[in-house]
Each structure stands twice: as C-alpha cells, then as structure tokens.
Design an enzyme around this catalytic site. Structure first.
Site, mmCIF file in Angstrom:
data_model
loop_
_atom_site.group_PDB
_atom_site.id
_atom_site.type_symbol
_atom_site.label_atom_id
_atom_site.label_comp_id
_atom_site.label_asym_id
_atom_site.label_seq_id
_atom_site.Cartn_x
_atom_site.Cartn_y
_atom_site.Cartn_z
ATOM 1 N N GLU A 149 8.913 96.310 -37.152
ATOM 2 C CA GLU A 149 8.632 94.918 -37.503
ATOM 3 C C GLU A 149 8.919 94.617 -38.966
ATOM 4 O O GLU A 149 8.836 95.490 -39.836
ATOM 5 C CB GLU A 149 7.169 94.596 -37.205
ATOM 6 C CG GLU A 149 6.800 94.747 -35.746
ATOM 7 C CD GLU A 149 5.321 94.564 -35.478
ATOM 8 O OE1 GLU A 149 4.972 94.208 -34.347
ATOM 9 O OE2 GLU A 149 4.513 94.769 -36.409
ATOM 10 N N GLU A 185 7.537 89.172 -26.340
ATOM 11 C CA GLU A 185 7.000 90.450 -25.871
ATOM 12 C C GLU A 185 5.501 90.301 -25.649
ATOM 13 O O GLU A 185 4.848 89.479 -26.297
ATOM 14 C CB GLU A 185 7.233 91.584 -26.881
ATOM 15 C CG GLU A 185 8.670 91.990 -27.048
ATOM 16 C CD GLU A 185 8.818 93.193 -27.996
ATOM 17 O OE1 GLU A 185 7.815 93.549 -28.667
ATOM 18 O OE2 GLU A 185 9.908 93.757 -28.077
#
Length: 542
Positions: free
Chosen positions: A255, A452
């Site tokens: 991330e 997600e």
C-alpha cells in the site's frame, strides 16, 4: 496475519474441459473444505476517450500505443466492453498466500485446480496472485526463478480464467525480502524505515532510498525496473490474454503509506501511530527541504510533540483538535513534506511500471490504504502518520488521485466490506467516509477503482456492504478482488453465501459452452452425498 489452510496436494491438472470422476471431485472438495473436517479460518481497460480526457486534464502527453490505461483490443477488449455494457463489475478471487512457497514450489495444485473449475462455472472473471520479490529473486541479485508462477499461470489459463498479478516488493511475516537485500541491510540498516525510538521496519525499503545506489551499486528503482522487465519477458505469452492487470507494490503490505502502525496489533481501538522519518536518508531529505524552504531549524527531526503508536490523538499536543501543532506553520511544513515524499514515491513506481508495460495490453494499478481510525477528529491523526495529509479542512486524496491519473493507473481500494456500524464508538472511526472521499477524488480525476474486501474479515453482513459499493454508480469501480480462496472460502458456512452474493450481481448471459450440464450436476452444499456413488461422473454446478 493470514494463514492458508488448503491441503498440500501436488498432482497434474487435467485437460481444460475434462469431466472428473465423482470420487475425484469429492476428494478435492474435502481438501478445499467443502466437506466436514474443516474448522480453520483464515479489468480495467479504459476507453480511449476517457483516457485522453484524463491525461489532458493533468497535462500528461498522449502516447498512441496500446498499453497500460489505453485501449485494449481483440478478445480482451471485447470481454471488458461486454462486462461494462452488462453493468457487471468483473470479480476476481485471490489465490492462497502460500500457493507458491519460498523455495519456489507450487503448492496445492490439485486443490487449486478444483477451485478454479468451481469459480469458472460460477461465472467469476478470474483470480489474483501475489508474485513475491523475495521468492523470485531469492538466491542472488539478478537471478530469477519464475517456474512455479509460470506453472500456475498455465493452470489458470487452462481453466479459462483471467489473472490479476500483484508484484510484491514488500515482505510479510511469512515471506521475507530477498536474503541478499537483508544482508545489505545488516551493513546499511538505513535502507529500512526507522521510528523515533530507533526501531526499524524491515518489510520494505525506505522510500528515501529509491534513487540511491544502496543495493550493491544499484538503486531500488533500478532493481524494480529489471524485475518488472524480466517478468514481462518471462510471461510474454500470458500478457493481455490471461494476465490482464498488474498491480505494483507501493509500500508496506503493498500500500501507498508509511509503516506507521505495528502490523501485529490486535487492539480493537488503534492508536494514532508514529511518523517514520528517522532513517538517515529520510532525515537528509528533510534537512535539504528545510534549508531550501528557509526553515533550517525545522529540518532536524519529526515533530517532538507527537504521541506514540498506541496513544490517542489527545495524548500529546500535535494532534489535538484545539490548538494542535498540526495546524501551525511548522505542522503544515512537515506534513506537506512527509506526504509529498510518499506521493512522489508512488509516482516513481507507477511511472516505472507504466513505462515497462507501455506496449502491453494490461492495466497498471497500485493500492491505497483504508486508514479510517480517528477520521471523525479534526486532524485525522492516523492518516497523517501514514503519510496521507487529509484533515477536516484538507482533501489529501485529491493529490493522490491526480498522481494515479497522470500514470493512467487504476487505484486499488481495500476494505469495501467495512461499515461504520461495527466500529467502536470511542475510536471515532469511519471507513464509509474514507471510502466515499477516495471514490469522489477518483471520480473527479477520472481514475478507475478496483475494490477489495478485508482479508480474513468476520464482519457481519459483509456481502451486503460489498454489494452496495459494487452498485454505487457514483464511482469508477471497474473490478473487485475477493479475499481469499482457502478451506473457509469453500466451506458450507461460506460458499453458499458467496454464490448467493455473486448471483445477486448483474451478470451477462453465459455462453452455452460455459454452462454445466443439468444432468448429473451437483451443488457443493450436497457434495458429501457423492461419496456413495464413485462410478458416476460429476460436473460442478455454478
């Protein structure tokens, strides 16, 4: 930490359209957790018009070539066009984390093949797979072993499914960085992030070292470029056909963020975290920025009055809602620099990936974190330590969305199964608000989103929340990745709910060749009854 609990069978996979004996299916169903004994838990081709509009808006030159963020032609372009017209968001299922182990062994071959057949018959678009730097380039710098991943890509292609690949330049508790990188870190520990107390984060490299020759004379960006180029060469036969999407790691857990909070924390209420700017390369960068800004005294360290990892915003002065240091001239100086470094890192990596795959019909993407703790405070403290300069008066996601737009990249947004209703009130958290804000920034800048859910999530009614996000017409949601294939995924407690959820989405009509025969078909929930009839063949019913 996620744990895969699929059995470790390793056998050859049958032909693409092979009808398996019922006894064989039952055995594989048991491996995957369809039957009793299982208790463990654990795309996006943009239309050319939209792409041109987005690139011109942010001042990016238009390149007339097929590739990332450009028109997809042939069968892949037609498939995505059909999905878009049908109103269906392409849905992928993540493969087990240990599908390929650190000795480049392909695990669970038989079980995965059966799972892929089930997903294909249900109508799922494809699967997603992490490709780990620490596994492929394990032995020495510049020596790559793709064999297990190539075998798995072949199995997926034979199953008639698409594949989203995540290139992981980070590590986890189970998969480390390449040993030769770790060895370099022993002599130069500042290639890793360091907090105020001197504790280092060894699961990814410090972004301040991106362009420095710290890896045996090469920079991390040069190493990443060679890795991506080798991947492109080794998987050329899959790109655009089977492999349609490539997500590139941007930081911890892949991330775009700093490792601001311990990943092993199990606290129901997360603290604010800590700034990660104390390795020598980050400090040198800060010093240079302070001097060029005429604020030499501000370039020695991070904020002295910021709280520690598990503290709440009001513990120290920096994040206080009233007269906190974050609102001062110094606070703005530091937070602009800190977040700017993160955004620049994301731009370097996404730009590199776009350049490597510019002539391939694949989409490039990167993941942005969902940091929702303390969102209802003015400072949004947890977002600030993570490098997201987002407060009650400043939209920190707009600059990130512009960066993604400039690279024609898809933004991967996790946590779409989360809701405010299940957050502790005292945490002042709001995952729904963060998701809405990121969606709005992407919509404004023409950036597509791949959603997600939360890995190993036990959120009540999670499918309801996912469906709400998938059918939200206010966002550019172009795919969804569901975590994760394993024993729980195919268990009687989960599989029927997943199939019901999937069938509740808007779906295009299937080709007759893709539909299972009605005669002799068997649902997973009744798979146990098949054990008594081993002679008959079985086709898995969607």
């Amino acid at each position: 930490m996620e744990v895969s609990v699929i059995g470790s069978s390793q056998v050859p996979v049958g032909r693409k359209n092979q009808v398996l004996p019922k006894s064989d299916i039952v055995g594989r169903c048991r491996e995957l957790g369809f039957l009793k004994g299982t208790t463990s838990r654990d795309g996006f081709g943009l239309g050319l018009t939209a792409d041109l509009r987005r690139r011109r808006k942010v001042g990016v030159p238009v390149v007339a070539a097929s590739g990332a963020g450009k028109v997809l032609v042939g069968k892949e372009g037609a498939r995505r066009s059909q999905e878009k017209k049908s109103g269906r968001v392409p849905l992928y299922v993540a493969l087990p984390l240990d599908a390929v182990s650190d000795n480049t062994t392909l695990n669970h071959t038989k079980a995965i093949a059966t799972g892929l057949k089930a997903l294909k018959l249900l109508g799922v678009t494809g699967v997603s797979l992490p490709v780990w730097w620490g596994i492929v380039e394990n032995e020495e710098a510049g020596k790559y072993n793709w064999s297990a991943y190539q075998s798995l890509a072949e199995i997926i292609r034979n199953a008639g499914l698409k594949l989203r690949v995540s290139i992981c330049f980070h590590a986890t508790s189970n998969i480390s960085l390449p040993p030769w990188v770790i060895k370099i870190g022993e002599s130069d520990p500042d290639i890793f992030f360091k907090d105020r107390a001197g504790k280092r984060y060894n699961n990814c490299l410090s972004l301040a070292a991106d362009d420095l020759p710290v890896l045996a004379g090469r920079s991390p960006m040069q190493v990443y470029e060679q890795f991506l180029s080798e991947f492109k060469s080794s998987f050329s036969g899959f790109l655009g056909g089977t492999i349609t999407d490539i997500s590139v790691s941007l930081g911890p857990n892949g991330e775009l963020r700093y490792p601001s909070f311990p990943e092993s924390s199990r606290s129901k209420i997360q603290g604010v975290g800590e700034f990660q700017c104390y390795d020598k390369y980050m400090l040198a960068n800060l010093k240079q920025h302070a001097e060029s800004s005429g604020k030499r005294d501000w370039g020695h360290s991070g904020p002295h009055d910021a709280p520690s990892y598990h503290h709440w915003p009001q513990t120290n002065n920096f994040f206080k809602d009233s007269n906190g240091s974050w609102e001062t001239e110094y606070g703005n100086f530091f937070l602009n620099w800190y977040s700017g470094q993160l955004t620049a890192h994301g731009d370097r990596v996404l730009s590199l990936a776009s350049r490597v795959f510019c002539d391939c019909p694949v989409t490039i993407s990167g993941k942005v974190p969902l940091v929702y703790s303390w969102y209802k405070t003015r400072s949004h403290a947890a977002e600030l330590t993570a490098g997201l300069y987002n407060t009650d008066k400043r939209n920190g996601y707009d600059a990130i969305a512009r960066m993604f737009a400039a690279n024609s990249a898809t933004l991967v947004l996790p946590g779409m199964d989360l809701s405010d209703a299940h957050r502790p009130a005292e945490a002042l958290a709001s995952p729904e608000s963060v998701i809405s804000q990121i969606k709005a920034a992407c919509m404004e800048n023409g950036v597509p989103i791949a959603g997600e859910n939360t890995p190993a999530s036990s959120v009540p009614d999670n499918f309801t929340r996912i469906k709400e996000n998938l059918k939200d017409g206010r966002s550019c949601l172009e795919a969804f990745n569901y975590y994760r294939m394993g024993a729980h995924f195919f268990s009687p407690e989960h599989w029927p709910k997943f199939t019901e959820f999937f069938r509740g989405l808007e779906l295009p009509e299937k080709d007759s060749d893709d539909l299972p025969d009605k005669e002799g078909s068997l649902s997973f929930t009744n798979a146990g009854a098949a054990a008594a009839e081993p002679e008959k063949t079985l086709q898995m019913q969607a």
